[in-house]
Write a protein that holds these residues in place. Sequence first.
Motif, PDB file in Angstrom:
ATOM      1  N   GLY A  58     -23.240 -54.324 -14.552  1.00 32.95           N
ATOM      2  CA  GLY A  58     -24.968 -54.556 -13.089  1.00 32.95           C
ATOM      3  C   GLY A  58     -23.839 -54.489 -11.603  1.00 32.95           C
ATOM      4  N   LEU A  59     -22.596 -54.762 -11.404  1.00 32.65           N
ATOM      5  CA  LEU A  59     -22.672 -54.262 -10.499  1.00 32.65           C
ATOM      6  C   LEU A  59     -22.638 -53.120  -9.772  1.00 32.65           C
ATOM      7  CD1 LEU A  59     -19.704 -57.357  -9.600  1.00 32.65           C
ATOM      8  CD2 LEU A  59     -21.959 -57.221  -8.904  1.00 32.65           C
ATOM      9  N   GLU A  60     -21.841 -52.149 -11.247  1.00 29.64           N
ATOM     10  CA  GLU A  60     -22.287 -51.056 -10.060  1.00 29.64           C
ATOM     11  C   GLU A  60     -23.765 -50.380 -10.587  1.00 29.64           C
ATOM     12  OE1 GLU A  60     -19.359 -48.987 -10.469  1.00 29.64           O
ATOM     13  OE2 GLU A  60     -18.695 -51.090  -9.882  1.00 29.64           O
ATOM     14  N   TRP A  61     -24.128 -51.182 -11.073  1.00 28.67           N
ATOM     15  CA  TRP A  61     -25.855 -50.095 -10.595  1.00 28.67           C
ATOM     16  C   TRP A  61     -26.599 -50.569 -10.142  1.00 28.67           C
ATOM     17  CZ3 TRP A  61     -30.175 -53.330  -9.670  1.00 28.67           C
ATOM     18  CH2 TRP A  61     -31.148 -52.614 -10.028  1.00 28.67           C
ATOM     19  N   ALA A  62     -26.111 -51.970  -9.221  1.00 22.67           N
ATOM     20  CA  ALA A  62     -26.736 -52.183  -8.030  1.00 22.67           C
ATOM     21  C   ALA A  62     -26.064 -51.490  -7.178  1.00 22.67           C
ATOM     22  CB  ALA A  62     -26.282 -54.049  -7.705  1.00 22.67           C
ATOM     23  N   ALA A  63     -24.389 -51.453  -6.837  1.00 22.19           N
ATOM     24  CA  ALA A  63     -24.223 -50.969  -5.917  1.00 22.19           C
ATOM     25  C   ALA A  63     -23.870 -49.431  -6.284  1.00 22.19           C
ATOM     26  CB  ALA A  63     -22.009 -50.920  -5.983  1.00 22.19           C
ATOM     27  N   ASP A  64     -25.223 -48.934  -7.744  1.00 20.11           N
ATOM     28  CA  ASP A  64     -25.444 -46.913  -7.261  1.00 20.11           C
ATOM     29  C   ASP A  64     -24.371 -46.371  -7.290  1.00 20.11           C
ATOM     30  OD1 ASP A  64     -27.677 -45.731  -7.449  1.00 20.11           O
ATOM     31  OD2 ASP A  64     -27.440 -44.838  -5.566  1.00 20.11           O
ATOM     32  N   ARG A  65     -23.567 -46.666  -7.942  1.00 18.65           N
ATOM     33  CA  ARG A  65     -22.379 -46.259  -8.737  1.00 18.65           C
ATOM     34  C   ARG A  65     -22.299 -45.616 -10.940  1.00 18.65           C
ATOM     35  NH1 ARG A  65     -19.646 -49.397  -5.139  1.00 18.65           N
ATOM     36  NH2 ARG A  65     -18.924 -50.484  -6.569  1.00 18.65           N
ATOM     37  N   PHE A 297     -35.657 -67.522  -1.113  1.00 23.97           N
ATOM     38  CA  PHE A 297     -36.145 -65.721  -0.347  1.00 23.97           C
ATOM     39  C   PHE A 297     -35.014 -65.339   0.079  1.00 23.97           C
ATOM     40  CE2 PHE A 297     -38.690 -64.132   2.180  1.00 23.97           C
ATOM     41  CZ  PHE A 297     -39.747 -63.480   1.623  1.00 23.97           C
ATOM     42  N   THR A 298     -34.423 -66.003   0.938  1.00 28.97           N
ATOM     43  CA  THR A 298     -33.048 -64.972   1.072  1.00 28.97           C
ATOM     44  C   THR A 298     -32.162 -64.644   0.690  1.00 28.97           C
ATOM     45  OG1 THR A 298     -31.939 -67.208   1.811  1.00 28.97           O
ATOM     46  CG2 THR A 298     -33.211 -67.258   3.640  1.00 28.97           C
ATOM     47  N   GLU A 299     -31.042 -65.438  -0.267  1.00 33.03           N
ATOM     48  CA  GLU A 299     -30.906 -64.949  -1.057  1.00 33.03           C
ATOM     49  C   GLU A 299     -31.047 -63.607  -1.694  1.00 33.03           C
ATOM     50  OE1 GLU A 299     -29.389 -67.776  -3.751  1.00 33.03           O
ATOM     51  OE2 GLU A 299     -28.360 -68.954  -2.597  1.00 33.03           O
ATOM     52  N   PHE A 300     -32.452 -63.015  -2.131  1.00 35.65           N
ATOM     53  CA  PHE A 300     -33.166 -62.541  -2.856  1.00 35.65           C
ATOM     54  C   PHE A 300     -33.596 -60.500  -1.977  1.00 35.65           C
ATOM     55  CE2 PHE A 300     -37.158 -59.855  -2.902  1.00 35.65           C
ATOM     56  CZ  PHE A 300     -37.342 -59.360  -3.622  1.00 35.65           C
ATOM     57  N   ALA A 305     -31.505 -56.175   0.152  1.00 40.24           N
ATOM     58  CA  ALA A 305     -31.284 -55.332   1.367  1.00 40.24           C
ATOM     59  C   ALA A 305     -30.051 -54.002   0.671  1.00 40.24           C
ATOM     60  CB  ALA A 305     -31.184 -55.906   2.612  1.00 40.24           C
ATOM     61  N   ASP A 306     -29.205 -54.734   0.184  1.00 36.78           N
ATOM     62  CA  ASP A 306     -27.831 -54.370  -0.054  1.00 36.78           C
ATOM     63  C   ASP A 306     -27.882 -53.537  -0.910  1.00 36.78           C
ATOM     64  OD1 ASP A 306     -26.029 -56.355   1.466  1.00 36.78           O
ATOM     65  OD2 ASP A 306     -25.873 -57.110  -0.071  1.00 36.78           O
ATOM     66  N   VAL A 307     -29.294 -53.467  -2.424  1.00 38.91           N
ATOM     67  CA  VAL A 307     -28.957 -52.535  -3.108  1.00 38.91           C
ATOM     68  C   VAL A 307     -30.180 -50.954  -2.592  1.00 38.91           C
ATOM     69  CG1 VAL A 307     -31.108 -51.853  -4.844  1.00 38.91           C
ATOM     70  CG2 VAL A 307     -29.595 -54.047  -5.404  1.00 38.91           C
ATOM     71  N   LEU A 308     -30.880 -51.503  -1.674  1.00 43.01           N
ATOM     72  CA  LEU A 308     -31.256 -50.096  -0.577  1.00 43.01           C
ATOM     73  C   LEU A 308     -30.724 -49.550   0.443  1.00 43.01           C
ATOM     74  CD1 LEU A 308     -34.615 -52.338   0.169  1.00 43.01           C
ATOM     75  CD2 LEU A 308     -34.548 -50.319  -1.418  1.00 43.01           C
ATOM     76  N   ALA A 310     -27.270 -49.076  -0.152  1.00 39.71           N
ATOM     77  CA  ALA A 310     -26.637 -48.521  -1.320  1.00 39.71           C
ATOM     78  C   ALA A 310     -27.324 -47.380  -1.780  1.00 39.71           C
ATOM     79  CB  ALA A 310     -26.370 -49.156  -2.979  1.00 39.71           C
ATOM     80  N   ARG A 311     -28.526 -47.159  -1.792  1.00 45.51           N
ATOM     81  CA  ARG A 311     -29.513 -46.071  -1.716  1.00 45.51           C
ATOM     82  C   ARG A 311     -29.698 -45.007  -1.117  1.00 45.51           C
ATOM     83  NH1 ARG A 311     -29.093 -49.761  -5.990  1.00 45.51           N
ATOM     84  NH2 ARG A 311     -29.176 -48.771  -8.466  1.00 45.51           N
ATOM     85  N   ASN A 312     -29.295 -45.637  -0.290  1.00 43.76           N
ATOM     86  CA  ASN A 312     -28.987 -45.153   1.816  1.00 43.76           C
ATOM     87  C   ASN A 312     -30.831 -44.983   2.000  1.00 43.76           C
ATOM     88  OD1 ASN A 312     -26.804 -43.742   1.682  1.00 43.76           O
ATOM     89  ND2 ASN A 312     -27.408 -42.223  -0.337  1.00 43.76           N
ATOM     90  N   VAL A 313     -31.761 -45.774   1.132  1.00 47.59           N
ATOM     91  CA  VAL A 313     -33.280 -46.415   1.585  1.00 47.59           C
ATOM     92  C   VAL A 313     -32.676 -47.221   3.123  1.00 47.59           C
ATOM     93  CG1 VAL A 313     -35.101 -47.056   0.514  1.00 47.59           C
ATOM     94  CG2 VAL A 313     -33.791 -45.461  -0.607  1.00 47.59           C
ATOM     95  N   PRO A 314     -33.198 -46.588   4.321  1.00 45.62           N
ATOM     96  CA  PRO A 314     -33.294 -47.515   5.169  1.00 45.62           C
ATOM     97  C   PRO A 314     -34.139 -49.254   4.713  1.00 45.62           C
ATOM     98  CG  PRO A 314     -33.850 -45.637   6.159  1.00 45.62           C
ATOM     99  CD  PRO A 314     -33.791 -46.009   5.076  1.00 45.62           C
ATOM    100  N   PRO A 315     -33.344 -50.393   4.797  1.00 46.74           N
ATOM    101  CA  PRO A 315     -33.982 -51.736   4.473  1.00 46.74           C
ATOM    102  C   PRO A 315     -34.684 -52.618   5.852  1.00 46.74           C
ATOM    103  CG  PRO A 315     -31.442 -51.851   4.797  1.00 46.74           C
ATOM    104  CD  PRO A 315     -32.240 -50.720   4.670  1.00 46.74           C
ATOM    105  N   HIS A 316     -34.936 -52.066   6.715  1.00 46.28           N
ATOM    106  CA  HIS A 316     -35.101 -52.474   7.897  1.00 46.28           C
ATOM    107  C   HIS A 316     -37.454 -52.029   7.564  1.00 46.28           C
ATOM    108  CE1 HIS A 316     -35.305 -47.965   8.795  1.00 46.28           C
ATOM    109  NE2 HIS A 316     -37.101 -48.256   9.094  1.00 46.28           N
ATOM    110  N   SER A 317     -37.754 -51.622   6.530  1.00 47.72           N
ATOM    111  CA  SER A 317     -38.797 -52.012   6.607  1.00 47.72           C
ATOM    112  C   SER A 317     -39.894 -53.201   5.870  1.00 47.72           C
ATOM    113  CB  SER A 317     -39.879 -50.464   5.348  1.00 47.72           C
ATOM    114  OG  SER A 317     -38.487 -51.061   4.090  1.00 47.72           O
ATOM    115  N   LEU A 318     -38.512 -53.706   5.173  1.00 45.01           N
ATOM    116  CA  LEU A 318     -38.312 -55.472   4.972  1.00 45.01           C
ATOM    117  C   LEU A 318     -38.812 -56.496   5.426  1.00 45.01           C
ATOM    118  CD1 LEU A 318     -35.050 -55.776   2.513  1.00 45.01           C
ATOM    119  CD2 LEU A 318     -37.928 -55.012   1.854  1.00 45.01           C
ATOM    120  N   VAL A 319     -38.512 -56.167   6.835  1.00 43.72           N
ATOM    121  CA  VAL A 319     -38.598 -57.077   8.259  1.00 43.72           C
ATOM    122  C   VAL A 319     -39.794 -56.710   8.530  1.00 43.72           C
ATOM    123  CG1 VAL A 319     -38.262 -57.520  10.108  1.00 43.72           C
ATOM    124  CG2 VAL A 319     -36.105 -56.772   8.876  1.00 43.72           C
TER     125      VAL A 319
END
Length: 359
Positions: A58-65, A297-300, A305-308, A310-319
């Motif tokens: 699970g951790l390796e998937w989340a880190a996009d490895r 909510f905050t932990e999600f 944001a960490d997953v995004l 790791a996939r080189n997707v800027p997470p700023h659209s979340l804001v």
Amino acid sequence: MSGGPRASAGELGEALWKAVIDGDEYDAVDVVRGALAGGWQEEDLLLDVVAAVQARIGLEWAADRITVAQEHAATAINERVITALVHNGSGRRPEAVRGRVTVSCVDGEWHAFPARLVAETLRLRGWQVDYLGAQTPTPHLVAHQHHTNSDAVLLSGSIPTHLPRAHTAINACRSVGVPVVAGGRAFGVDGRYARALGADAWAPDARGAAAVLEAGLARPTNVRQAVDDLPHLADQEYSMVVRSRGRLVKETLAELERRFPPMREYSDAQRERTAEDLAHVVDFLATALYVDAVEVFTEFLGWTADVLSARNVPPHSLVTGLDILTDRLHDFPRALAVIRAGAARLTDRTDPAVTDTVV
């Protein structure tokens, strides 16, 4: 691995990891069978080696490895390793039966691996286990209790958005006199949501679940309603957000495209993925309202944001998406407080893409 010093959990974990990530089921099974021959016990292999490798997957998937396909393939091999391990070629039933229990996932929960570990651990300790697997609808779970009169239901949940359904299952099982032991990440690291939802007990892992059962559980006699456990639900914010889910996602997506110009160049697949992400945001918001816990909510958002990233997707659209949701839910004070806490969590990140957008 027999004939020399007993291999450590770390050594076995590395060997099993290499086998599952290479897609080699035979080598994976050989690792645990060799460990058994070298003096390891089935339960220790299950919980100290196989479970640790699954967590690493699970951790390796989340880190996009590793890819989604690799994650699925590795998990499937790990499942077969469990089968080979617990039967160990004998196929014999445990001689002593402590009692009968049901192990099941919450309705909607597809992550069945933790529940499987619990089921097999309890079988090894002499319990008769009815393992119902992933996403068991609550009516079927209760019907099974009428048929078996289990000593307990062990309910597993990994994703917090399933907590409302878990609450329904807990109350339904207790209403027919069967105590419920809740476990899994969805219920919080300390079991706080299990307690909030009226479960009879919480267990952090398979050994903890066995200890709870061995200590004994009383049959419940009182029947409770959701509002008895969670009186804040009377404000109807949770219900209104759930009923508005489709509209919120659609309107937020449209406004996000206006405020976030790069979205105009998105492919259909990218737009679909963005809509899915927004749906998850709304679902976690609703869950936070259900259990009255901002951290759901905050932990999600932090994890997303960490997953995004790791996939080189800027997470700023979340804001920006949260800002749009704030406009849509201006009449819901609890929801606004949750969203603002989520925005603060993202703003506090050191990711420049987030802070630059907020500023």
